[in-house]
Design an enzyme around this catalytic site. Sequence first.
Site, PDB file in Angstrom:
ATOM      1  N   GLY A  13      51.951  73.893  61.046  1.00  0.00           N
ATOM      2  CA  GLY A  13      51.257  72.548  60.447  1.00  0.00           C
ATOM      3  C   GLY A  13      52.582  72.043  59.476  1.00  0.00           C
ATOM      4  O   GLY A  13      52.291  71.821  58.202  1.00  0.00           O
ATOM      5  N   ASP A  64      47.681  72.923  69.012  1.00  0.00           N
ATOM      6  CA  ASP A  64      46.551  73.242  68.067  1.00  0.00           C
ATOM      7  C   ASP A  64      46.266  74.467  67.774  1.00  0.00           C
ATOM      8  O   ASP A  64      45.765  75.274  68.551  1.00  0.00           O
ATOM      9  CB  ASP A  64      45.172  72.573  68.806  1.00  0.00           C
ATOM     10  CG  ASP A  64      44.042  72.898  68.003  1.00  0.00           C
ATOM     11  OD1 ASP A  64      43.946  73.512  66.903  1.00  0.00           O
ATOM     12  OD2 ASP A  64      42.877  72.112  68.240  1.00  0.00           O
ATOM     13  N   SER A 144      45.217  80.038  49.173  1.00  0.00           N
ATOM     14  CA  SER A 144      45.112  78.943  48.169  1.00  0.00           C
ATOM     15  C   SER A 144      44.347  79.840  46.886  1.00  0.00           C
ATOM     16  O   SER A 144      43.739  80.791  46.918  1.00  0.00           O
ATOM     17  CB  SER A 144      43.897  78.117  48.859  1.00  0.00           C
ATOM     18  OG  SER A 144      43.271  77.388  47.778  1.00  0.00           O
ATOM     19  N   SER A 146      41.813  78.679  46.045  1.00  0.00           N
ATOM     20  CA  SER A 146      40.608  78.864  46.503  1.00  0.00           C
ATOM     21  C   SER A 146      40.054  80.199  47.313  1.00  0.00           C
ATOM     22  O   SER A 146      38.936  80.360  47.505  1.00  0.00           O
ATOM     23  CB  SER A 146      40.110  77.688  47.515  1.00  0.00           C
ATOM     24  OG  SER A 146      40.402  76.696  47.010  1.00  0.00           O
ATOM     25  N   GLN A 154      33.475  73.026  49.463  1.00  0.00           N
ATOM     26  CA  GLN A 154      34.354  73.816  50.296  1.00  0.00           C
ATOM     27  C   GLN A 154      33.876  75.179  50.669  1.00  0.00           C
ATOM     28  O   GLN A 154      34.658  75.985  50.901  1.00  0.00           O
ATOM     29  CB  GLN A 154      35.871  74.052  49.333  1.00  0.00           C
ATOM     30  CG  GLN A 154      36.432  72.719  48.887  1.00  0.00           C
ATOM     31  CD  GLN A 154      37.840  73.128  48.055  1.00  0.00           C
ATOM     32  OE1 GLN A 154      37.440  73.530  47.070  1.00  0.00           O
ATOM     33  NE2 GLN A 154      38.834  72.666  48.587  1.00  0.00           N
ATOM     34  N   TYR A 157      35.553  76.593  53.829  1.00  0.00           N
ATOM     35  CA  TYR A 157      36.882  76.349  53.568  1.00  0.00           C
ATOM     36  C   TYR A 157      37.252  77.527  52.753  1.00  0.00           C
ATOM     37  O   TYR A 157      38.305  78.221  52.968  1.00  0.00           O
ATOM     38  CB  TYR A 157      37.557  75.124  52.898  1.00  0.00           C
ATOM     39  CG  TYR A 157      38.718  75.076  52.631  1.00  0.00           C
ATOM     40  CD1 TYR A 157      39.944  74.891  53.653  1.00  0.00           C
ATOM     41  CD2 TYR A 157      39.173  75.126  51.182  1.00  0.00           C
ATOM     42  CE1 TYR A 157      41.200  74.549  53.005  1.00  0.00           C
ATOM     43  CE2 TYR A 157      40.586  75.082  50.830  1.00  0.00           C
ATOM     44  CZ  TYR A 157      41.425  74.848  51.741  1.00  0.00           C
ATOM     45  OH  TYR A 157      43.055  74.975  51.303  1.00  0.00           O
ATOM     46  N   LYS A 161      40.315  80.870  53.028  1.00  0.00           N
ATOM     47  CA  LYS A 161      41.455  81.139  52.408  1.00  0.00           C
ATOM     48  C   LYS A 161      41.536  82.337  51.935  1.00  0.00           C
ATOM     49  O   LYS A 161      42.594  83.085  51.749  1.00  0.00           O
ATOM     50  CB  LYS A 161      41.668  79.899  51.236  1.00  0.00           C
ATOM     51  CG  LYS A 161      41.763  78.348  51.963  1.00  0.00           C
ATOM     52  CD  LYS A 161      43.065  78.185  52.240  1.00  0.00           C
ATOM     53  CE  LYS A 161      43.274  78.302  53.648  1.00  0.00           C
ATOM     54  NZ  LYS A 161      44.720  77.809  53.872  1.00  0.00           N
ATOM     55  N   ILE A 190      47.640  70.477  44.991  1.00  0.00           N
ATOM     56  CA  ILE A 190      48.832  69.870  45.537  1.00  0.00           C
ATOM     57  C   ILE A 190      48.646  68.558  46.181  1.00  0.00           C
ATOM     58  O   ILE A 190      47.485  68.559  47.190  1.00  0.00           O
ATOM     59  CB  ILE A 190      49.599  70.769  46.565  1.00  0.00           C
ATOM     60  CG1 ILE A 190      49.489  72.320  46.015  1.00  0.00           C
ATOM     61  CG2 ILE A 190      50.835  70.141  46.771  1.00  0.00           C
ATOM     62  CD1 ILE A 190      50.385  72.396  44.680  1.00  0.00           C
ATOM     63  N   ASN A 195      43.769  66.290  50.626  1.00  0.00           N
ATOM     64  CA  ASN A 195      42.774  65.916  49.382  1.00  0.00           C
ATOM     65  C   ASN A 195      42.916  64.399  48.868  1.00  0.00           C
ATOM     66  O   ASN A 195      42.299  64.187  47.809  1.00  0.00           O
ATOM     67  CB  ASN A 195      43.042  66.978  48.146  1.00  0.00           C
ATOM     68  CG  ASN A 195      44.418  67.046  47.962  1.00  0.00           C
ATOM     69  OD1 ASN A 195      45.120  66.177  48.130  1.00  0.00           O
ATOM     70  ND2 ASN A 195      44.996  68.144  47.417  1.00  0.00           N
TER      71      ASN A 195
HETATM   72  N1  LIG Z   1      46.860  70.507  49.245  1.00  0.00           N
HETATM   73  C1  LIG Z   1      46.632  71.467  48.339  1.00  0.00           C
HETATM   74  O1  LIG Z   1      45.939  71.232  47.110  1.00  0.00           O
HETATM   75  C2  LIG Z   1      46.276  72.676  48.984  1.00  0.00           C
HETATM   76  C3  LIG Z   1      46.496  73.218  50.048  1.00  0.00           C
HETATM   77  N2  LIG Z   1      46.489  74.543  50.547  1.00  0.00           N
HETATM   78  C4  LIG Z   1      46.791  74.719  51.794  1.00  0.00           C
HETATM   79  O2  LIG Z   1      47.949  74.296  52.328  1.00  0.00           O
HETATM   80  C5  LIG Z   1      48.027  74.162  53.768  1.00  0.00           C
HETATM   81  C6  LIG Z   1      48.693  72.849  54.226  1.00  0.00           C
HETATM   82  O3  LIG Z   1      47.877  71.827  53.494  1.00  0.00           O
HETATM   83  P1  LIG Z   1      48.263  70.690  53.009  1.00  0.00           P
HETATM   84  O4  LIG Z   1      49.946  70.514  53.189  1.00  0.00           O
HETATM   85  O5  LIG Z   1      47.928  70.204  51.741  1.00  0.00           O
HETATM   86  O6  LIG Z   1      47.840  69.383  54.112  1.00  0.00           O
HETATM   87  P2  LIG Z   1      48.211  68.427  54.898  1.00  0.00           P
HETATM   88  O7  LIG Z   1      47.098  67.410  55.339  1.00  0.00           O
HETATM   89  O8  LIG Z   1      49.165  67.408  54.116  1.00  0.00           O
HETATM   90  O9  LIG Z   1      49.107  69.168  56.115  1.00  0.00           O
HETATM   91  C7  LIG Z   1      48.509  69.819  57.049  1.00  0.00           C
HETATM   92  C8  LIG Z   1      49.316  70.144  58.145  1.00  0.00           C
HETATM   93  O10 LIG Z   1      48.762  71.057  59.127  1.00  0.00           O
HETATM   94  C9  LIG Z   1      48.844  70.434  60.330  1.00  0.00           C
HETATM   95  N3  LIG Z   1      47.487  70.703  61.303  1.00  0.00           N
HETATM   96  C10 LIG Z   1      46.491  70.726  60.796  1.00  0.00           C
HETATM   97  N4  LIG Z   1      45.500  70.824  61.656  1.00  0.00           N
HETATM   98  C11 LIG Z   1      46.270  71.405  62.570  1.00  0.00           C
HETATM   99  C12 LIG Z   1      45.971  72.227  63.760  1.00  0.00           C
HETATM  100  N5  LIG Z   1      44.794  72.445  64.338  1.00  0.00           N
HETATM  101  N6  LIG Z   1      47.050  72.818  64.330  1.00  0.00           N
HETATM  102  C13 LIG Z   1      48.322  72.784  64.122  1.00  0.00           C
HETATM  103  N7  LIG Z   1      48.681  71.970  62.871  1.00  0.00           N
HETATM  104  C14 LIG Z   1      47.603  71.568  62.194  1.00  0.00           C
HETATM  105  C15 LIG Z   1      48.849  68.967  60.378  1.00  0.00           C
HETATM  106  O11 LIG Z   1      49.582  68.311  61.374  1.00  0.00           O
HETATM  107  P3  LIG Z   1      48.852  67.220  62.142  1.00  0.00           P
HETATM  108  O12 LIG Z   1      48.529  66.142  61.423  1.00  0.00           O
HETATM  109  O13 LIG Z   1      50.125  66.924  63.156  1.00  0.00           O
HETATM  110  O14 LIG Z   1      47.533  68.008  63.022  1.00  0.00           O
HETATM  111  C16 LIG Z   1      49.804  68.954  58.817  1.00  0.00           C
HETATM  112  O15 LIG Z   1      51.081  69.160  59.432  1.00  0.00           O
HETATM  113  C17 LIG Z   1      46.451  74.271  54.208  1.00  0.00           C
HETATM  114  O16 LIG Z   1      46.347  75.807  54.974  1.00  0.00           O
HETATM  115  C18 LIG Z   1      45.896  74.451  53.128  1.00  0.00           C
HETATM  116  O17 LIG Z   1      44.659  75.033  53.026  1.00  0.00           O
HETATM  117  C19 LIG Z   1      46.110  75.484  49.736  1.00  0.00           C
HETATM  118  C20 LIG Z   1      45.714  75.120  48.593  1.00  0.00           C
HETATM  119  C21 LIG Z   1      45.983  74.107  47.945  1.00  0.00           C
HETATM  120  C1  LIG Z   2      42.087  70.673  49.482  1.00  0.00           C
HETATM  121  C2  LIG Z   2      42.143  70.744  48.247  1.00  0.00           C
HETATM  122  O1  LIG Z   2      42.128  69.761  47.184  1.00  0.00           O
HETATM  123  C3  LIG Z   2      42.702  72.001  47.732  1.00  0.00           C
HETATM  124  O2  LIG Z   2      42.573  72.988  48.743  1.00  0.00           O
HETATM  125  C4  LIG Z   2      42.572  73.896  48.244  1.00  0.00           C
HETATM  126  O3  LIG Z   2      42.931  75.177  48.750  1.00  0.00           O
HETATM  127  C5  LIG Z   2      42.820  74.070  46.571  1.00  0.00           C
HETATM  128  O4  LIG Z   2      41.861  74.682  45.998  1.00  0.00           O
HETATM  129  C6  LIG Z   2      42.250  72.608  46.522  1.00  0.00           C
HETATM  130  O5  LIG Z   2      41.031  72.536  46.340  1.00  0.00           O
END
Ligand SMILES: NC(=O)C1=CN([C@@H]2O[C@H](COP(=O)(O)OP(=O)(O)OC[C@H]3O[C@@H](n4cnc5c(N)ncnc54)[C@H](OP(=O)(O)O)[C@@H]3O)[C@@H](O)[C@H]2O)C=CC1
Ligand SMILES: C[C@H](O)[C@@H]1OC(=O)[C@H](O)[C@@H]1O
Length: 254
Positions: A13, A64, A144, A146, A154, A157, A161, A190, A195
């Site tokens: 991802g 995927d 997370s 979370s 969530q 979700y 996590k 983040i 989000n």
């Molecule tokens: N942002 C936040 O506040 C927080 C995020 N996280 C975790 O961080 C991780 C990244 O999230 P974040 O960067 O915020 O989100 P984004 O939506 O910015 O990025 C998600 C990434 O995951 C990829 N992705 C989604 N579904 C799939 C799939 N089925 N197979 C392969 N790739 C996939 C997307 O690629 P594509 O679009 O090409 O599918 C993209 O590159 C997640 O696991 C999230 O739970 C944890 C805590 C807080």
């Molecule tokens: C997607 C949310 O903003 C984000 O995801 C998490 O895992 C964090 O706790 C935030 O809620």
Amino acid sequence: MKLLEGKTVLVTGASAGIGRAAAIGAARHGADVVINFSRDEAGAASAVAEIEALGQRGLYVQGDVADPATAKDFVAKAVDKFGKVDVFVNNAGICPFHAFLDMPVETFERTMRVNMHGAYFMVQAAANQMVKQGHGGAIVAVSSISALVGGEYQTHYTPTKAGVHSLMQSTAIALGKYGIRCNSVLPGTILTDINKDDLADVEKRDYMEKRIPLGRLGQPDDLEGPIVFLASDLAKYVTGAALLVDGGMFVNLQ
Ligand SMILES: NC(=O)C1=CN([C@@H]2O[C@H](COP(=O)(O)OP(=O)(O)OC[C@H]3O[C@@H](n4cnc5c(N)ncnc54)[C@H](OP(=O)(O)O)[C@@H]3O)[C@@H](O)[C@H]2O)C=CC1
Ligand SMILES: C[C@H](O)[C@@H]1OC(=O)[C@H](O)[C@@H]1O
């Protein structure tokens, strides 16, 4: 100091957000990087272009993570191109916000499959490759805050996590004998696409910001250092650990 010189790092991802920042951070620290994505090919290609601009080799592979076959394919293509896997970052995840009482079965199942099943099979495929190579490795999972606290929209979700965090604890035990370390980072809030809609609500965004002692929401590159650290030999005696990266949000009761 470059912390990942000569290493091959795989990140799931990584076409956007935290995964992309981790991939570019690894390249900045001297690693060749293979990234997975599912839909955003332009994002993946531009991440690889940034990796190459840093003087490292990069490759993007579509797949995927919800499909267990993707894991074997991703690792095989990485080994085919760069010969080995030293570090695996499990990051891909989704969070389609929805109320609990009428959660659609498909939303629940898709979230479980991407975040939890995807992590399981990806980590398993990377670990098998590391064991085969015989010189250890490092696995970092993006869990997370979370994993530790709940969220009204969530309920599908947060268990994934917590599951990813728990997976790292169990694999730390299962893989310690092979010199493979397994840790997780626990980001707070983040600012990424995951989000964007939720935080378009200005009142909610202000409330979240006010909960953070460091006074701001996180940016994807706030995760770069913690992930590189856990992946590197600086953390050579760290396994089964979880590192909160939340600007202090979790400890802020009053
Ligand atoms: N942002 C936040 O506040 C927080 C995020 N996280 C975790 O961080 C991780 C990244 O999230 P974040 O960067 O915020 O989100 P984004 O939506 O910015 O990025 C998600 C990434 O995951 C990829 N992705 C989604 N579904 C799939 C799939 N089925 N197979 C392969 N790739 C996939 C997307 O690629 P594509 O679009 O090409 O599918 C993209 O590159 C997640 O696991 C999230 O739970 C944890 C805590 C807080
Ligand atoms: C997607 C949310 O903003 C984000 O995801 C998490 O895992 C964090 O706790 C935030 O809620």
